[in-house]
Design a protein around this motif. Structure first.
Motif, short mmCIF file in Angstrom:
data_model
loop_
_atom_site.label_atom_id
_atom_site.label_comp_id
_atom_site.label_asym_id
_atom_site.label_seq_id
_atom_site.Cartn_x
_atom_site.Cartn_y
_atom_site.Cartn_z
N GLU A 29 35.07 -20.67 44.08
CA GLU A 29 36.02 -19.59 43.85
C GLU A 29 35.49 -18.63 42.79
OE1 GLU A 29 40.77 -19.40 43.40
OE2 GLU A 29 39.77 -20.71 41.98
N GLU A 33 38.26 -14.83 45.44
CA GLU A 33 37.71 -15.15 46.75
C GLU A 33 37.38 -16.64 46.79
OE1 GLU A 33 34.65 -12.64 48.35
OE2 GLU A 33 35.33 -10.97 47.10
N ARG A 34 37.71 -17.28 47.92
CA ARG A 34 37.50 -18.73 48.04
C ARG A 34 36.64 -19.05 49.27
NH1 ARG A 34 43.27 -21.64 46.97
NH2 ARG A 34 43.35 -21.18 44.75
#
Length: 64
Positions: A29, A33-34
């Motif tokens: 992460e 955003e992952r």
């Protein structure tokens, strides 16, 4: 075609990146955003300076 998944090295680099354990996957992460990566495809993990690696992620990797 079944069988074992291809295992590859994973490189964790970038200021502010966090690596966490979520189920049988690692969560990468940064800036909201992952990206999830299943443990079965990781041969080894390379962690660069500036990356936060949680203790649960370390235990998860050592157990495999």
């Amino acid at each position: 075609m079944g069988g074992e998944p291809i295992r590859r090295p994973v490189y964790a680099l970038g200021e502010g990146l966090k690596v966490l354990k979520r189920g049988n996957r690692l969560l990468f992460e940064v800036n909201g955003e992952r990206t999830f990566v299943p443990l079965g495809v990781i041969d080894y993990l390379v962690v660069f300076p500036g990356v936060e690696l949680t203790s649960s992620a370390v235990r998860f990797l050592y157990a495999e």
